[in-house]
Design a protein around this motif. Structure first.
Motif, mmCIF file in Angstrom:
data_model
loop_
_atom_site.group_PDB
_atom_site.id
_atom_site.type_symbol
_atom_site.label_atom_id
_atom_site.label_comp_id
_atom_site.label_asym_id
_atom_site.label_seq_id
_atom_site.Cartn_x
_atom_site.Cartn_y
_atom_site.Cartn_z
ATOM 1 N N ILE A 296 -3.396 12.758 -7.666
ATOM 2 C CA ILE A 296 -3.148 11.350 -7.333
ATOM 3 C C ILE A 296 -3.683 11.032 -5.938
ATOM 4 C CG2 ILE A 296 -1.329 9.671 -6.796
ATOM 5 C CD1 ILE A 296 0.325 10.969 -9.061
ATOM 6 N N LYS A 297 -3.439 11.937 -5.005
ATOM 7 C CA LYS A 297 -3.909 11.720 -3.633
ATOM 8 C C LYS A 297 -5.435 11.639 -3.583
ATOM 9 C CE LYS A 297 0.044 13.983 -1.411
ATOM 10 N NZ LYS A 297 0.511 15.170 -0.651
ATOM 11 N N LEU A 298 -6.081 12.536 -4.315
ATOM 12 C CA LEU A 298 -7.547 12.548 -4.314
ATOM 13 C C LEU A 298 -8.117 11.291 -4.964
ATOM 14 C CD1 LEU A 298 -8.223 16.297 -5.220
ATOM 15 C CD2 LEU A 298 -8.701 15.173 -3.035
ATOM 16 N N LEU A 299 -7.509 10.894 -6.083
ATOM 17 C CA LEU A 299 -8.019 9.735 -6.811
ATOM 18 C C LEU A 299 -7.705 8.423 -6.104
ATOM 19 C CD1 LEU A 299 -7.110 10.827 -10.460
ATOM 20 C CD2 LEU A 299 -9.406 10.650 -9.477
ATOM 21 N N SER A 300 -6.599 8.403 -5.354
ATOM 22 C CA SER A 300 -6.201 7.148 -4.713
ATOM 23 C C SER A 300 -6.973 6.873 -3.425
ATOM 24 C CB SER A 300 -4.697 7.159 -4.414
ATOM 25 O OG SER A 300 -4.365 8.171 -3.474
ATOM 26 N N CYS A 301 -7.525 7.912 -2.826
ATOM 27 C CA CYS A 301 -8.238 7.723 -1.550
ATOM 28 C C CYS A 301 -9.391 6.723 -1.641
ATOM 29 C CB CYS A 301 -8.737 9.067 -1.025
ATOM 30 S SG CYS A 301 -7.430 10.051 -0.260
ATOM 31 N N LEU B 85 0.803 -1.220 0.000
ATOM 32 C CA LEU B 85 0.000 0.000 0.000
ATOM 33 C C LEU B 85 0.840 1.275 0.000
ATOM 34 C CD1 LEU B 85 -2.881 -0.982 2.486
ATOM 35 C CD2 LEU B 85 -2.768 -1.285 0.006
ATOM 36 N N ARG B 86 1.762 1.393 0.937
ATOM 37 C CA ARG B 86 2.498 2.652 1.063
ATOM 38 C C ARG B 86 3.484 2.871 -0.078
ATOM 39 N NH1 ARG B 86 3.398 0.871 6.914
ATOM 40 N NH2 ARG B 86 1.675 1.798 8.104
ATOM 41 N N TYR B 87 4.249 1.833 -0.419
ATOM 42 C CA TYR B 87 5.297 2.012 -1.424
ATOM 43 C C TYR B 87 4.719 2.326 -2.812
ATOM 44 C CZ TYR B 87 10.136 1.616 -3.028
ATOM 45 O OH TYR B 87 11.387 1.896 -3.517
ATOM 46 N N PRO B 88 3.696 1.592 -3.271
ATOM 47 C CA PRO B 88 3.121 1.943 -4.579
ATOM 48 C C PRO B 88 2.608 3.385 -4.635
ATOM 49 C CG PRO B 88 2.387 -0.231 -3.907
ATOM 50 C CD PRO B 88 3.091 0.366 -2.729
ATOM 51 N N ARG B 89 2.015 3.838 -3.540
ATOM 52 C CA ARG B 89 1.529 5.223 -3.508
ATOM 53 C C ARG B 89 2.697 6.196 -3.620
ATOM 54 N NH1 ARG B 89 0.034 9.206 0.436
ATOM 55 N NH2 ARG B 89 -1.852 10.354 -0.175
ATOM 56 N N GLN B 90 3.774 5.907 -2.913
ATOM 57 C CA GLN B 90 4.954 6.774 -3.008
ATOM 58 C C GLN B 90 5.528 6.793 -4.416
ATOM 59 O OE1 GLN B 90 8.335 6.524 -0.531
ATOM 60 N NE2 GLN B 90 7.375 7.611 1.142
ATOM 61 N N GLU B 91 5.540 5.643 -5.061
ATOM 62 C CA GLU B 91 6.064 5.574 -6.427
ATOM 63 C C GLU B 91 5.234 6.434 -7.372
ATOM 64 O OE1 GLU B 91 8.889 3.625 -8.048
ATOM 65 O OE2 GLU B 91 9.321 4.401 -6.047
ATOM 66 N N MET B 92 3.921 6.440 -7.173
ATOM 67 C CA MET B 92 3.060 7.270 -8.020
ATOM 68 C C MET B 92 3.323 8.756 -7.787
ATOM 69 S SD MET B 92 -0.663 5.381 -8.166
ATOM 70 C CE MET B 92 -0.913 5.306 -6.394
ATOM 71 N N LEU B 93 3.639 9.110 -6.545
ATOM 72 C CA LEU B 93 3.839 10.519 -6.202
ATOM 73 C C LEU B 93 5.239 11.018 -6.537
ATOM 74 C CD1 LEU B 93 2.055 10.578 -2.716
ATOM 75 C CD2 LEU B 93 1.250 11.658 -4.822
ATOM 76 N N ARG B 94 6.194 10.086 -6.630
ATOM 77 C CA ARG B 94 7.592 10.493 -6.834
ATOM 78 C C ARG B 94 7.761 11.195 -8.179
ATOM 79 N NH1 ARG B 94 12.423 7.650 -8.395
ATOM 80 N NH2 ARG B 94 11.237 5.722 -8.625
ATOM 81 N N GLY B 95 8.278 12.388 -8.131
ATOM 82 C CA GLY B 95 8.537 13.147 -9.348
ATOM 83 C C GLY B 95 7.326 13.859 -9.916
ATOM 84 N N ALA B 96 6.166 13.692 -9.278
ATOM 85 C CA ALA B 96 4.955 14.346 -9.780
ATOM 86 C C ALA B 96 4.951 15.823 -9.399
ATOM 87 C CB ALA B 96 3.716 13.659 -9.217
ATOM 88 N N PRO C 252 3.253 19.346 -8.104
ATOM 89 C CA PRO C 252 2.303 19.534 -6.990
ATOM 90 C C PRO C 252 0.853 19.303 -7.395
ATOM 91 C CG PRO C 252 3.975 21.246 -6.944
ATOM 92 C CD PRO C 252 4.202 20.464 -8.203
ATOM 93 N N ALA C 253 0.493 19.786 -8.580
ATOM 94 C CA ALA C 253 -0.893 19.613 -9.035
ATOM 95 C C ALA C 253 -1.206 18.145 -9.301
ATOM 96 C CB ALA C 253 -1.127 20.435 -10.300
ATOM 97 N N LYS C 254 -0.265 17.460 -9.958
ATOM 98 C CA LYS C 254 -0.482 16.045 -10.254
ATOM 99 C C LYS C 254 -0.490 15.221 -8.970
ATOM 100 C CE LYS C 254 1.148 12.226 -13.128
ATOM 101 N NZ LYS C 254 2.168 11.748 -14.097
#
Length: 374
Positions: A87-92, A68-79, A81-83
């Protein structure tokens, strides 16, 4: 350390004895697990135990961080601020229910067997009889916890994978790994392999062997690893302590190598060798990320890894990540699994795990392949 015992036995025993008395955090800053032991085929193996993980718990100790935590971090890495916000909103709506399901399954409280708190554990090919005996023993010892084994790959440990399935364990997809047999001449025909080999031989950057490294190098080696795996990638990666580096230099728990450029250390490689099953991997690699890419530090380190596997006549477990890089250097993609045994738990835990497993088996392989561009 002077002893008649094989170095691997001494290194593993010292790791285990210390972890039992001081906990996983002695070796990793971000592994707040207890370590106990179980005997498998006459050898003591660690069992890592978490009662509750925090958001910084390394994935090597926390299944929640793995799935759970690592995949979310991978999605956020390098994104941007807007993206990242999107991602945070869509992943919740996805991660919220998954988190609830995960909690009900009790997977984060699993007793993780033969877990040395590294990215890739290498195992002997334990038989079904040995697995059955160990399972019964652990079910009695940990009646409230699921049992778990990380890093199960049928291409690496065919008998072990078959033994687990034969004794009622489930295999849940966890990551995409890359395997390579350096004894095959085809590996050395890859253009990237040839170029990297020439780069490794170039005297501009010196390769240091384990014997050339000293205790006063520990701070530099630790910083090089952290620059790549903690600072650049994720704080959920294993954050090895100075004590761990000292253990490696003293006992060769990992066979350490380094790169030196202009009088200072600029790269580190820790190699884990399992002669019994014929594989080699690197749970520890890092370099000075501030230096020009033209130096090719990562390429040199990976070329050294491949060369070492060939020289030792072992197969190479490239682990996960850097998929395109590894495929260009003989890496063959394979799914790796986490084995779960929970038949002794409550109906709620069993059903929650079954649903989580069904979701993973349905979606994880395709997601992992797409993420790696396969």
């Amino acid at each position: 350390m002077h002893t008649s015992l094989p170095p691997r036995v001494v290194a593993d025993a010292l790791w285990l004895l210390t972890a039992r008395s001081r906990g996983g955090q002695h070796w990793l800053h971000n592994a707040t697990c207890d370590i106990q032991t179980v005997e498998i085929a006459g050898q003591s193996q660690p069992v890592s135990l978490l009662d509750g993980s925090n958001w910084q718990e390394s994935y090597v100790a926390s299944p929640r961080s793995t799935w759970l935590r690592y995949p979310r971090q991978e999605m956020l890495r390098g994104a941007s601020p807007a993206k990242a916000q999107a991602i945070k909103l869509l992943s919740c709506p996805i991660l919220g229910p998954l988190s609830t399901l995960f909690k009900a399954s009790k997977l984060d409280q699993a007793a993780i067997i033969a877990n040395h708190l590294v990215s890739t554990n290498l195992y002997a090919d334990w038989s079904a009889g040995e697995i059955s005996k160990t399972t019964d023993k652990l079910l009695s010892t940990y009646p409230q916890r699921p049992l778990m084994m990380r890093n199960i790959c049928p291409q690496v440990n065919p008998e072990l994978a078959a033994s687990l399935l034969a004794t009622g364990w489930q295999l849940l997809p966890s990551r995409m790994i890359y395997l390579c047999d350096p004894q095959q001449t085809s590996v050395w025909k890859h253009n990237h392999v040839k170029q990297d080999a020439r780069l490794l031989d170039h005297p501009e950057v010196e390769v240091l062997t384990h014997e050339q490294l000293q205790m006063q190098d520990i701070a530099a080696l630790q910083q090089l690893y952290r620059q790549l795996f903690i600072d650049k990638h994720s704080y959920l990666n294993p954050d090895f302590t100075a004590a761990f580096f000292e253990l490696c230099l003293e006992t060769q728990f990992l066979e350490m190598h380094a790169l030196r450029w202009r009088g200072r250390l600029v790269g580190v490689l820790g190699i884990y060798v399992h002669h019994e099953n014929g594989w080699l991997t690197t749970p520890l690699i890092g370099y000075d990320t501030s230096l020009p890419k033209e130096l090719g530090l990562y390429r040199r380190l990976m070329a050294l890894l491949l060369k070492t596997a060939r020289d030792k006549k072992l197969k190479l477990h490239y682990s996960s990540g850097a998929s395109q890089f590894k495929r260009a250097r003989g890496g063959i993609p394979q799914l790796e699994y986490t084995a779960i045994q929970n038949r002794h738990l409550s109906t709620t835990a069993v059903q929650s795990t079954a649903l989580f497993a069904r979701l993973l088996r349905t979606f994880a392989p395709a997601i992992l392949k797409k993420a790696d561009g396969i």
